[in-house]
Enzyme design. Structure first.
Site, mmCIF file in Angstrom:
data_model
loop_
_atom_site.group_PDB
_atom_site.id
_atom_site.type_symbol
_atom_site.label_atom_id
_atom_site.label_comp_id
_atom_site.label_asym_id
_atom_site.label_seq_id
_atom_site.Cartn_x
_atom_site.Cartn_y
_atom_site.Cartn_z
ATOM 1 N N ASN A 11 0.849 -1.316 -0.070
ATOM 2 C CA ASN A 11 -0.122 -0.035 -0.128
ATOM 3 C C ASN A 11 1.130 1.275 0.009
ATOM 4 O O ASN A 11 1.591 1.786 0.926
ATOM 5 C CB ASN A 11 -0.912 0.028 1.163
ATOM 6 C CG ASN A 11 -1.762 1.297 1.486
ATOM 7 O OD1 ASN A 11 -1.749 1.963 0.469
ATOM 8 N ND2 ASN A 11 -2.407 1.380 2.509
ATOM 9 N N TRP A 12 0.928 1.743 -1.232
ATOM 10 C CA TRP A 12 1.864 2.905 -1.273
ATOM 11 C C TRP A 12 1.584 4.229 -0.529
ATOM 12 O O TRP A 12 2.203 5.131 -0.314
ATOM 13 C CB TRP A 12 2.309 3.191 -2.769
ATOM 14 C CG TRP A 12 3.058 2.132 -3.464
ATOM 15 C CD1 TRP A 12 3.338 1.020 -2.822
ATOM 16 C CD2 TRP A 12 3.559 2.042 -4.850
ATOM 17 N NE1 TRP A 12 4.055 0.187 -3.930
ATOM 18 C CE2 TRP A 12 3.908 0.863 -5.195
ATOM 19 C CE3 TRP A 12 3.466 3.017 -5.791
ATOM 20 C CZ2 TRP A 12 4.649 0.657 -6.326
ATOM 21 C CZ3 TRP A 12 3.969 2.834 -7.149
ATOM 22 C CH2 TRP A 12 4.417 1.589 -7.317
ATOM 23 N N LYS A 13 0.353 4.199 -0.162
ATOM 24 C CA LYS A 13 -0.375 5.563 0.348
ATOM 25 C C LYS A 13 -0.167 6.618 -0.658
ATOM 26 O O LYS A 13 -0.100 6.525 -1.622
ATOM 27 C CB LYS A 13 0.066 5.615 1.778
ATOM 28 C CG LYS A 13 -0.186 4.245 2.640
ATOM 29 C CD LYS A 13 0.086 4.359 4.198
ATOM 30 C CE LYS A 13 -0.195 3.093 4.666
ATOM 31 N NZ LYS A 13 -0.030 3.226 6.263
ATOM 32 N N HIS A 99 -9.404 1.396 4.807
ATOM 33 C CA HIS A 99 -8.209 1.436 5.833
ATOM 34 C C HIS A 99 -8.544 2.177 6.793
ATOM 35 O O HIS A 99 -9.103 3.435 6.819
ATOM 36 C CB HIS A 99 -7.299 1.879 4.744
ATOM 37 C CG HIS A 99 -5.680 1.841 5.345
ATOM 38 N ND1 HIS A 99 -5.175 2.660 6.210
ATOM 39 C CD2 HIS A 99 -5.067 0.946 5.127
ATOM 40 C CE1 HIS A 99 -4.057 2.607 6.410
ATOM 41 N NE2 HIS A 99 -3.786 1.279 5.748
ATOM 42 N N GLU A 101 -6.764 4.627 7.735
ATOM 43 C CA GLU A 101 -6.539 6.115 7.323
ATOM 44 C C GLU A 101 -7.760 6.718 6.634
ATOM 45 O O GLU A 101 -8.089 7.953 6.833
ATOM 46 C CB GLU A 101 -5.238 6.183 6.755
ATOM 47 C CG GLU A 101 -3.907 6.062 7.640
ATOM 48 C CD GLU A 101 -2.824 5.396 6.911
ATOM 49 O OE1 GLU A 101 -2.859 5.490 5.442
ATOM 50 O OE2 GLU A 101 -1.960 4.711 7.483
ATOM 51 N N GLU A 169 -5.297 -4.764 10.730
ATOM 52 C CA GLU A 169 -4.033 -3.704 10.709
ATOM 53 C C GLU A 169 -4.611 -2.937 12.214
ATOM 54 O O GLU A 169 -5.135 -2.116 12.075
ATOM 55 C CB GLU A 169 -4.113 -2.705 9.674
ATOM 56 C CG GLU A 169 -3.892 -3.366 8.202
ATOM 57 C CD GLU A 169 -3.297 -2.366 7.143
ATOM 58 O OE1 GLU A 169 -2.157 -2.397 6.729
ATOM 59 O OE2 GLU A 169 -3.824 -1.090 7.151
ATOM 60 N N GLY A 175 2.926 2.565 10.584
ATOM 61 C CA GLY A 175 3.759 3.437 10.685
ATOM 62 C C GLY A 175 4.458 4.063 11.695
ATOM 63 O O GLY A 175 5.093 4.934 11.964
ATOM 64 N N SER A 215 3.686 -2.104 10.210
ATOM 65 C CA SER A 215 5.056 -1.978 10.592
ATOM 66 C C SER A 215 5.873 -3.557 10.107
ATOM 67 O O SER A 215 6.769 -3.986 10.977
ATOM 68 C CB SER A 215 5.575 -1.729 11.964
ATOM 69 O OG SER A 215 5.124 -0.284 12.093
ATOM 70 N N GLY A 236 3.077 -0.857 4.226
ATOM 71 C CA GLY A 236 3.123 0.369 3.930
ATOM 72 C C GLY A 236 4.551 0.914 3.789
ATOM 73 O O GLY A 236 5.142 0.561 2.504
ATOM 74 N N GLY A 237 4.975 1.085 4.667
ATOM 75 C CA GLY A 237 6.433 1.871 4.335
ATOM 76 C C GLY A 237 7.626 1.198 3.514
ATOM 77 O O GLY A 237 8.224 1.536 2.588
HETATM 78 P P1 13P Z 1 3.255 0.454 7.449
HETATM 79 O O1 13P Z 1 3.785 -0.766 6.930
HETATM 80 O O2 13P Z 1 3.973 1.699 7.107
HETATM 81 O O3 13P Z 1 3.069 0.366 9.064
HETATM 82 O O4 13P Z 1 1.714 0.756 6.913
HETATM 83 C C1 13P Z 1 0.790 -0.498 7.267
HETATM 84 C C2 13P Z 1 -0.342 -0.220 6.483
HETATM 85 O O5 13P Z 1 -1.212 0.543 6.818
HETATM 86 C C3 13P Z 1 -0.325 -0.678 5.277
HETATM 87 O O6 13P Z 1 -2.034 -0.506 4.699
#
Ligand code: 13P
Length: 252
Positions: A11-13, A99, A101, A169, A175, A215, A236-237
């Site tokens: 998920n590149w956000k 998600h 977010e 999640e 994050g 994470s 994510g990251g």
């Molecule tokens: P991180 O891997 O950056 O913690 O993000 C997880 C995430 O929200 C994937 O959708």
């Protein structure tokens, strides 16, 4: 032994301009072409602006592309939104919905997430339905109830192992660098699976993939992915670097 094939999803956000997204997608496609392929399905979910160049960059490879959200309607007066039919039209195969977010930034509630997931299925996409508790909810001992209630409220009618993936999640792990322990992850994943048995029956529940997100990194992926009810990761990251995403995929 479960027959579930793991899914490693990036998920590149809201990250990346055209050059970044194209380079990342091409880097992953090159890894796949060089082989051997990791023992999992691979997916990247770029921001909407990068879907076209990413689909072009990975053409002919086994790397799937998805959207990070979608609207519940096919078309209409919804300024700024993107419909699942539009995602499918671009070559997307998946859509993330619900998600945390989106739930926080856009006040999305379970009923909307469910409607989006059902729209995704109607457009032929695979819905990745996200759920997870906050730290306050965990500290208050509400983890299993919060996840159960989000799951029941967000799971699309007509969900099957082929068209729906669940992603657990924990909000406090996203994050933050603070990953769930294997025991914490397995406890919630097993509870999600038990709830799926009630809702969908034993066979469908046994076949449905439940991803962990929060994470996940190359150095903790192997342990998490080895858990009996963890069927992949939503990253994510670490999905923004070819080497890290690939290393996680290779942990399967
Ligand atoms: P991180 O891997 O950056 O913690 O993000 C997880 C995430 O929200 C994937 O959708």
């Amino acid at each position: 032994m479960s027959a579930r094939r793991k899914l490693i999803a990036g998920n590149w956000k809201m990250n990346g301009l055209r050059a970044d997204g194209t380079a990342l997608a091409k880097g992953l496609a090159a890894k796949l072409a060089a082989g051997p392929a990791p023992a999992c399905d691979l997916l990247v979910c770029p921001p909407f602006t990068l879907i076209v160049p990413v689909v072009e960059a990975v053409a002919g490879s086994a790397l799937a592309v998805g959207g990070q959200d979608c609207h519940a309607k096919t078309s209409g007066a919804h300024t700024g939104d993107t419909s699942p039919a539009m995602l499918a039209d671009l070559g997307c195969r998946y859509a993330i919905v619900g998600h945390s977010e989106r739930r926080t930034d856009h006040a999305e509630i379970d009923a909307q997430v469910k409607a989006k997931a059902e729209a995704a299925l109607a457009a032929g996409l695979i819905a990745i339905v996200c759920i997870g508790e906050t730290l306050a909810q965990r500290d208050a001992g509400q983890t299993l109830e919060v996840n159960r209630s989000q799951l029941v409220g967000s799971l699309p009618d007509g969900a099957t192992p082929e068209n729906t993936v669940v992603a657990y999640e924990p909000v406090w792990a996203i994050g933050t660098g603070r990953v769930a322990t294997p025991a914490q992850a397995q406890e919630v994943h097993a509870a999600i699976r038990a709830e799926l048995v009630k809702k969908l029956g034993a066979a469908a529940a046994a076949g449905m993939r439940i991803l962990y997100g929060g994470s996940m990194k190359p150095d903790n992926a192997r342990e998490l992915l080895a858990l009996p009810d963890v069927d992949g990761g939503l990253i994510g990251g670490a999905s923004l670097k070819v080497a890290d995403f690939w290393a996680i995929a290779e942990s399967c």
